[in-house]
Design a protein around this motif. Structure first.
Motif, mmCIF file in Angstrom:
data_model
loop_
_atom_site.group_PDB
_atom_site.id
_atom_site.type_symbol
_atom_site.label_atom_id
_atom_site.label_comp_id
_atom_site.label_asym_id
_atom_site.label_seq_id
_atom_site.Cartn_x
_atom_site.Cartn_y
_atom_site.Cartn_z
ATOM 1 N N ILE A 11 0.378 6.821 5.401
ATOM 2 C CA ILE A 11 0.050 7.219 4.027
ATOM 3 C C ILE A 11 -0.518 8.641 3.988
ATOM 4 O O ILE A 11 -0.150 9.445 3.125
ATOM 5 C CB ILE A 11 -0.901 6.189 3.381
ATOM 6 C CG1 ILE A 11 -0.112 4.912 3.092
ATOM 7 C CG2 ILE A 11 -1.521 6.741 2.098
ATOM 8 C CD1 ILE A 11 -0.907 3.791 2.465
ATOM 9 N N LYS A 61 -2.375 3.598 7.671
ATOM 10 C CA LYS A 61 -3.205 4.692 7.153
ATOM 11 C C LYS A 61 -2.652 6.051 7.575
ATOM 12 O O LYS A 61 -2.644 6.998 6.781
ATOM 13 C CB LYS A 61 -4.648 4.534 7.656
ATOM 14 C CG LYS A 61 -5.343 3.345 7.036
ATOM 15 C CD LYS A 61 -6.762 3.211 7.522
ATOM 16 C CE LYS A 61 -7.404 1.977 6.885
ATOM 17 N NZ LYS A 61 -8.818 1.863 7.249
ATOM 18 N N PHE A 93 1.284 4.058 -2.867
ATOM 19 C CA PHE A 93 1.010 5.476 -2.673
ATOM 20 C C PHE A 93 2.139 6.340 -3.217
ATOM 21 O O PHE A 93 1.904 7.433 -3.731
ATOM 22 C CB PHE A 93 0.750 5.786 -1.193
ATOM 23 C CG PHE A 93 0.059 7.104 -1.028
ATOM 24 C CD1 PHE A 93 -1.290 7.219 -1.302
ATOM 25 C CD2 PHE A 93 0.768 8.245 -0.671
ATOM 26 C CE1 PHE A 93 -1.935 8.442 -1.208
ATOM 27 C CE2 PHE A 93 0.134 9.466 -0.572
ATOM 28 C CZ PHE A 93 -1.219 9.565 -0.841
ATOM 29 N N TRP A 94 3.371 5.835 -3.115
ATOM 30 C CA TRP A 94 4.499 6.567 -3.717
ATOM 31 C C TRP A 94 4.318 6.670 -5.234
ATOM 32 O O TRP A 94 4.607 7.702 -5.836
ATOM 33 C CB TRP A 94 5.826 5.886 -3.380
ATOM 34 C CG TRP A 94 6.368 6.278 -2.035
ATOM 35 C CD1 TRP A 94 6.308 5.557 -0.881
ATOM 36 C CD2 TRP A 94 7.054 7.486 -1.708
ATOM 37 N NE1 TRP A 94 6.904 6.239 0.139
ATOM 38 C CE2 TRP A 94 7.375 7.423 -0.329
ATOM 39 C CE3 TRP A 94 7.427 8.616 -2.437
ATOM 40 C CZ2 TRP A 94 8.060 8.448 0.331
ATOM 41 C CZ3 TRP A 94 8.110 9.634 -1.774
ATOM 42 C CH2 TRP A 94 8.416 9.542 -0.413
ATOM 43 N N PHE A 139 1.495 6.708 -6.780
ATOM 44 C CA PHE A 139 0.455 7.721 -6.956
ATOM 45 C C PHE A 139 1.056 9.127 -6.866
ATOM 46 O O PHE A 139 0.717 10.017 -7.653
ATOM 47 C CB PHE A 139 -0.640 7.533 -5.894
ATOM 48 C CG PHE A 139 -1.571 8.709 -5.758
ATOM 49 C CD1 PHE A 139 -2.546 8.957 -6.713
ATOM 50 C CD2 PHE A 139 -1.464 9.574 -4.678
ATOM 51 C CE1 PHE A 139 -3.403 10.046 -6.586
ATOM 52 C CE2 PHE A 139 -2.310 10.662 -4.543
ATOM 53 C CZ PHE A 139 -3.280 10.899 -5.508
ATOM 54 N N TYR A 176 0.984 12.027 1.986
ATOM 55 C CA TYR A 176 0.170 12.952 1.196
ATOM 56 C C TYR A 176 0.364 14.377 1.689
ATOM 57 O O TYR A 176 0.566 15.307 0.902
ATOM 58 C CB TYR A 176 -1.294 12.527 1.327
ATOM 59 C CG TYR A 176 -2.289 13.343 0.532
ATOM 60 C CD1 TYR A 176 -2.423 13.155 -0.836
ATOM 61 C CD2 TYR A 176 -3.113 14.270 1.162
ATOM 62 C CE1 TYR A 176 -3.349 13.880 -1.561
ATOM 63 C CE2 TYR A 176 -4.049 14.992 0.444
ATOM 64 C CZ TYR A 176 -4.163 14.803 -0.920
ATOM 65 O OH TYR A 176 -5.085 15.522 -1.627
ATOM 66 N N ASN A 226 0.837 -1.206 0.000
ATOM 67 C CA ASN A 226 0.000 0.000 0.000
ATOM 68 C C ASN A 226 0.870 1.254 0.000
ATOM 69 O O ASN A 226 0.599 2.216 -0.720
ATOM 70 C CB ASN A 226 -0.895 0.045 1.238
ATOM 71 C CG ASN A 226 -2.056 -0.931 1.152
ATOM 72 O OD1 ASN A 226 -2.521 -1.443 2.166
ATOM 73 N ND2 ASN A 226 -2.520 -1.196 -0.043
#
Lengths: 99, 204
Positions: free
Chosen positions: B178, B175, B28-29, B31, B182, B24
């Motif tokens: 992440i 979570k 995310f990286w 993304f 962001y 995950n």
């Protein structure tokens, strides 16, 4: 690789990163508004300062290089910044020939 | 790479304990890489058009150092406090984590408040999205960043609620990590908005 459960008791890395970010922000502000350099020189310097500050965020706050996929993450971000430079510089250069 | 064979690794921080979490975070990286490309296109548009001011105000006439600096310091400090939140999480301290997340939220809300005030101020001066190519591309670039920050605030509130309900688990830790990525990323984008939009606008 680079991550473990050994805890530091004081967030030195974050504080150093924050202080440097502040210094870089104010340095850029001074260069832009008070240095009296030519516009070209100013933009060159403040862009370099911005790249340094962005790297600080990536390395010191986002722990980009930690975990098993640190290498992949770093290559991914480096490549995305390469795309960004090509898109931005390429567009500006191309459109500099339009009136 | 021997580590990859273990599905559950006690020696790593909570957010990296399961293979799913590690994937995950890596995802995310990826993304974030796509987000860099998104913002690059908006920066390109802005930098091509920012001198096309038509009959509207120029960047130099419009931008105020003080307001921009306040926004910059609010967002930079929030990125720092978000880092402290993850630091506390890795020490296993839920209360410290929640406190710093809350501080981050407040600073983020302060940033958005100042940004909205700035936009309203511009519109009152007759500088709207329809005024010139400069202002259209300005509002799209800076507004897209502001929309990201607003989304981040909502996201972080949801994560705080989950932390209150479920405590620190490998899942909630992942979570938090992440959402912290962001949040830091939004500051990275802002550094370039500060430099290429505001400072450059005040120079040229």
């Amino acid at each position: 690789m680079g991550v473990n459960n050994h805890h530091e008791t004081f967030p030195w890395k974050h504080i150093v990163g924050f202080i440097f970010s502040l210094l870089l922000t104010f340095a850029a502000l001074w260069v832009a508004l008070s240095s009296g350099l030519s516009a070209g020189a100013i933009i060159g310097i403040i862009v370099i300062l911005a790249v340094i500050q962005a790297s600080l965020q990536l390395f010191m706050f986002m722990h980009m290089t930690e975990s098993d996929s640190g290498k992949i993450q770093t290559i991914n971000m480096a490549y995305s910044f390469f795309i960004a430079v090509v898109v931005v510089a390429g567009s500006v250069w191309t459109m500099s020939f339009v009136l | 790479m021997a580590e990859a064979a273990h599905r559950y690794d006690e020696t790593m921080p909570l957010e990296y304990r399961t293979q799913e979490s590690r994937l995950n975070i890596l995802g995310f990286w990826i993304f974030l890489g796509a987000e860099v490309a998104l913002f690059a296109t908006l920066f390109a548009t802005y930098l091509v058009l920012f001198q096309r001011t038509g009959s509207g105000p120029t960047a130099k006439e419009l931008f105020e150092v003080k307001d921009v600096l306040i926004e910059t310091l609010l967002l930079l400090t929030s990125s720092f406090t978000c880092g402290l939140a993850v630091f506390e999480m890795r020490r296993g301290r839920l209360s410290g984590l929640l406190t710093w997340l809350l501080v981050t939220l407040l600073l983020g809300a302060g940033f958005i408040t100042f940004e909205i005030r700035e936009f309203i101020h511009y519109v009152h001066e007759g500088a709207t999205m329809q005024t010139s190519a400069f202002l259209s591309s300005f509002f799209v670039l800076v507004g897209t960043h502001g929309a990201h920050v607003s989304l981040g605030i909502g996201w972080m509130i949801l994560i705080i609620i989950q932390l209150l309900q479920r405590g620190l688990t490998p899942r909630t830790a992942r979570k938090v990590f992440i959402v912290s990525l962001y949040w830091h990323f939004l500051d990275v984008v802002w550094i370039f908005i500060f430099t290429l939009v505001y400072l450059t606008g005040m120079v040229i």
